[in-house]
Design a protein around this motif. Structure first.
Motif, PDB file in Angstrom:
ATOM      1  N   GLU A   1       1.851  -5.522 -11.552  1.00 52.89           N
ATOM      2  CA  GLU A   1       0.620  -5.283 -12.438  1.00 52.89           C
ATOM      3  C   GLU A   1       0.402  -3.796 -12.528  1.00 52.89           C
ATOM      4  O   GLU A   1       0.522  -3.067 -13.532  1.00 52.89           O
ATOM      5  CB  GLU A   1      -0.283  -6.076 -12.869  1.00 52.89           C
ATOM      6  CG  GLU A   1      -1.272  -5.832 -13.764  1.00 52.89           C
ATOM      7  CD  GLU A   1      -2.593  -6.806 -13.845  1.00 52.89           C
ATOM      8  OE1 GLU A   1      -2.992  -6.907 -14.955  1.00 52.89           O
ATOM      9  OE2 GLU A   1      -2.649  -7.519 -12.946  1.00 52.89           O
ATOM     10  N   ALA A   2       0.225  -3.362 -11.195  1.00 53.57           N
ATOM     11  CA  ALA A   2      -0.082  -2.022 -11.131  1.00 53.57           C
ATOM     12  C   ALA A   2       0.904  -0.969 -11.503  1.00 53.57           C
ATOM     13  O   ALA A   2       0.572   0.185 -11.933  1.00 53.57           O
ATOM     14  CB  ALA A   2      -0.616  -1.610  -9.752  1.00 53.57           C
ATOM     15  N   SER A   3       2.304  -1.332 -11.453  1.00 50.76           N
ATOM     16  CA  SER A   3       3.332  -0.675 -11.546  1.00 50.76           C
ATOM     17  C   SER A   3       3.573  -0.305 -13.124  1.00 50.76           C
ATOM     18  O   SER A   3       4.148   0.551 -13.400  1.00 50.76           O
ATOM     19  CB  SER A   3       4.604  -1.100 -10.940  1.00 50.76           C
ATOM     20  OG  SER A   3       4.864  -2.075 -11.616  1.00 50.76           O
ATOM     21  N   GLU A   4       3.070  -1.222 -13.883  1.00 49.36           N
ATOM     22  CA  GLU A   4       3.404  -1.047 -15.285  1.00 49.36           C
ATOM     23  C   GLU A   4       2.356  -1.995 -15.992  1.00 49.36           C
ATOM     24  O   GLU A   4       2.733  -3.165 -16.459  1.00 49.36           O
ATOM     25  CB  GLU A   4       4.764  -1.472 -15.613  1.00 49.36           C
ATOM     26  CG  GLU A   4       5.026  -1.051 -17.289  1.00 49.36           C
ATOM     27  CD  GLU A   4       6.541  -1.166 -17.304  1.00 49.36           C
ATOM     28  OE1 GLU A   4       6.734  -1.073 -18.744  1.00 49.36           O
ATOM     29  OE2 GLU A   4       7.295  -1.266 -16.634  1.00 49.36           O
TER      30      GLU A   4
ATOM     31  N   ASP B   1       1.687   9.017  -8.227  1.00 52.10           N
ATOM     32  CA  ASP B   1       0.540   9.482  -8.954  1.00 52.10           C
ATOM     33  C   ASP B   1       0.091   8.668 -10.114  1.00 52.10           C
ATOM     34  O   ASP B   1      -1.142   8.437 -10.542  1.00 52.10           O
ATOM     35  CB  ASP B   1       0.501  10.780  -9.393  1.00 52.10           C
ATOM     36  CG  ASP B   1       0.637  11.946  -8.054  1.00 52.10           C
ATOM     37  OD1 ASP B   1       0.185  11.520  -6.977  1.00 52.10           O
ATOM     38  OD2 ASP B   1       1.299  12.963  -8.156  1.00 52.10           O
ATOM     39  N   GLU B   2       1.200   8.100 -10.743  1.00 50.91           N
ATOM     40  CA  GLU B   2       1.101   7.469 -12.110  1.00 50.91           C
ATOM     41  C   GLU B   2       1.699   6.164 -11.958  1.00 50.91           C
ATOM     42  O   GLU B   2       2.775   6.238 -11.073  1.00 50.91           O
ATOM     43  CB  GLU B   2       1.364   8.327 -13.324  1.00 50.91           C
ATOM     44  CG  GLU B   2       0.751   9.562 -13.538  1.00 50.91           C
ATOM     45  CD  GLU B   2       1.180  10.266 -14.815  1.00 50.91           C
ATOM     46  OE1 GLU B   2       2.185   9.500 -15.398  1.00 50.91           O
ATOM     47  OE2 GLU B   2       0.958  11.359 -15.098  1.00 50.91           O
ATOM     48  N   PRO B   3       1.543   5.225 -12.763  1.00 54.59           N
ATOM     49  CA  PRO B   3       2.338   3.825 -12.442  1.00 54.59           C
ATOM     50  C   PRO B   3       3.913   4.171 -12.795  1.00 54.59           C
ATOM     51  O   PRO B   3       4.057   4.885 -13.749  1.00 54.59           O
ATOM     52  CB  PRO B   3       1.650   2.943 -13.556  1.00 54.59           C
ATOM     53  CG  PRO B   3       0.452   3.398 -13.648  1.00 54.59           C
ATOM     54  CD  PRO B   3       0.392   4.853 -13.642  1.00 54.59           C
ATOM     55  N   PRO B   4       4.680   3.839 -11.844  1.00 52.45           N
ATOM     56  CA  PRO B   4       6.135   4.180 -12.126  1.00 52.45           C
ATOM     57  C   PRO B   4       7.074   3.196 -12.987  1.00 52.45           C
ATOM     58  O   PRO B   4       7.983   3.639 -13.339  1.00 52.45           O
ATOM     59  CB  PRO B   4       6.753   4.337 -10.764  1.00 52.45           C
ATOM     60  CG  PRO B   4       5.805   3.101  -9.986  1.00 52.45           C
ATOM     61  CD  PRO B   4       4.467   3.147 -10.623  1.00 52.45           C
ATOM     62  N   GLY B   5       6.496   2.255 -13.218  1.00 58.44           N
ATOM     63  CA  GLY B   5       6.977   1.356 -14.080  1.00 58.44           C
ATOM     64  C   GLY B   5       7.684   0.133 -13.395  1.00 58.44           C
ATOM     65  O   GLY B   5       8.104   0.333 -11.973  1.00 58.44           O
TER      66      GLY B   5
ATOM     67  N   ARG C   1       0.818  -1.291  -0.004  1.00 64.23           N
ATOM     68  CA  ARG C   1      -0.068   0.017  -0.085  1.00 64.23           C
ATOM     69  C   ARG C   1       0.745   1.281   0.069  1.00 64.23           C
ATOM     70  O   ARG C   1       0.765   2.364  -0.725  1.00 64.23           O
ATOM     71  CB  ARG C   1      -1.002   0.030   1.179  1.00 64.23           C
ATOM     72  CG  ARG C   1      -2.187  -0.647   1.069  1.00 64.23           C
ATOM     73  CD  ARG C   1      -3.270  -0.379   2.087  1.00 64.23           C
ATOM     74  NE  ARG C   1      -2.648  -1.019   3.420  1.00 64.23           N
ATOM     75  CZ  ARG C   1      -2.880  -2.328   3.611  1.00 64.23           C
ATOM     76  NH1 ARG C   1      -3.499  -3.255   2.779  1.00 64.23           N
ATOM     77  NH2 ARG C   1      -2.576  -2.867   4.828  1.00 64.23           N
ATOM     78  N   GLN C   2       2.088   1.107   0.777  1.00 62.34           N
ATOM     79  CA  GLN C   2       2.890   2.376   0.863  1.00 62.34           C
ATOM     80  C   GLN C   2       3.496   2.773  -0.420  1.00 62.34           C
ATOM     81  O   GLN C   2       3.624   3.873  -1.017  1.00 62.34           O
ATOM     82  CB  GLN C   2       3.799   2.316   1.969  1.00 62.34           C
ATOM     83  CG  GLN C   2       3.401   2.248   3.413  1.00 62.34           C
ATOM     84  CD  GLN C   2       4.570   2.278   4.485  1.00 62.34           C
ATOM     85  OE1 GLN C   2       5.490   1.816   4.149  1.00 62.34           O
ATOM     86  NE2 GLN C   2       3.962   2.036   5.488  1.00 62.34           N
ATOM     87  N   ILE C   3       3.977   1.637  -0.980  1.00 56.14           N
ATOM     88  CA  ILE C   3       4.563   1.750  -2.491  1.00 56.14           C
ATOM     89  C   ILE C   3       3.687   2.267  -3.365  1.00 56.14           C
ATOM     90  O   ILE C   3       3.986   3.350  -4.190  1.00 56.14           O
ATOM     91  CB  ILE C   3       5.123   0.314  -3.008  1.00 56.14           C
ATOM     92  CG1 ILE C   3       6.536   0.107  -2.059  1.00 56.14           C
ATOM     93  CG2 ILE C   3       5.626   0.648  -4.463  1.00 56.14           C
ATOM     94  CD1 ILE C   3       7.169  -1.087  -2.330  1.00 56.14           C
TER      95      ILE C   3
END
Length: 190
Positions: A146-149, A87-91, A80-82
């Motif tokens: 998956e949420a990151s990219e 604001d946007e997926p960081p990759g 959750r912290q990450i």
């Protein structure tokens, strides 16, 4: 929140005493592990008795389930912290580096040893208190990746997760942070 039984005659969640003993048992298990968990030494170390632990958690398996839920709560809080840090997926590469930094931190070694032990136990004793622990953690981490990219393939996310877990196990076995971090960086640079 850890899944523990409510106190008899109470519709509320776990009692303050149950939560307190769970936190103490969790701290104990981080340094002593779960493999040979015996209620008598645990109870003595946390200022309780085996009877009280059995009353509050139904059984030794119930206590182990509560401890695993407590460990998973730490893992989910990290995720959750990450996720909230962007604001946007960081990759995928950015998140993988953040995860490695968190996983490899010396102060987390006891938690990571606990995690490896629970993960392994859930593979060899899938019907006991360890049920679905390994599968749940895989799902949690893959969801974050998956949420990151979102456009990254499932195969790449799985490979990153496997690399992080392999590097973590190597780090725990050898204590060689420089070598394992270099391996993570080398893999992520591809």
């Amino acid at each position: 929140m850890p899944t523990t039984k409510p106190v008899p005659n109470s519709k509320a969640g776990p009692s303050a005493r149950q939560q307190e003993l769970l936190e103490r048992a969790y701290a104990y298990s981080l340094t002593h592990g779960l493999a040979d968990l015996s209620l008598r030494p645990l109870a003595t170390a946390i200022g309780s008795s085996p009877r009280v632990l059995l009353f509050l958690f139904d059984s030794k398996d119930g206590l182990i389930r509560a401890l695993l839920a407590r460990a998973r709560a730490d893992e989910l809080e990290l995720l959750r912290q990450i996720e909230q840090g962007y604001d946007e997926p960081p990759g995928l590469t950015v998140i993988a580096r953040e995860l490695w930094t968190w996983l490899a931190a010396p102060e987390r070694r006891p938690l990571m040893m606990f995690w490896v032990e629970a993960y392994g136990r859930s593979l060899v004793a899938p019907d006991g208190p360890w049920t679905d622990f390994a599968r749940s953690t895989v799902d949690d981490w893959l969801e974050l990746l998956e949420a990151s990219e979102p456009d990254q393939s499932a195969a790449r996310r799985t490979a990153v997760l496997a690399m992080l877990r392999g590097a973590l196990i190597d780090l725990l076995a050898t204590g060689d942070l420089d070598r394992t971090t270099a391996a993570v960086e080398d893999y992520l640079a591809e």
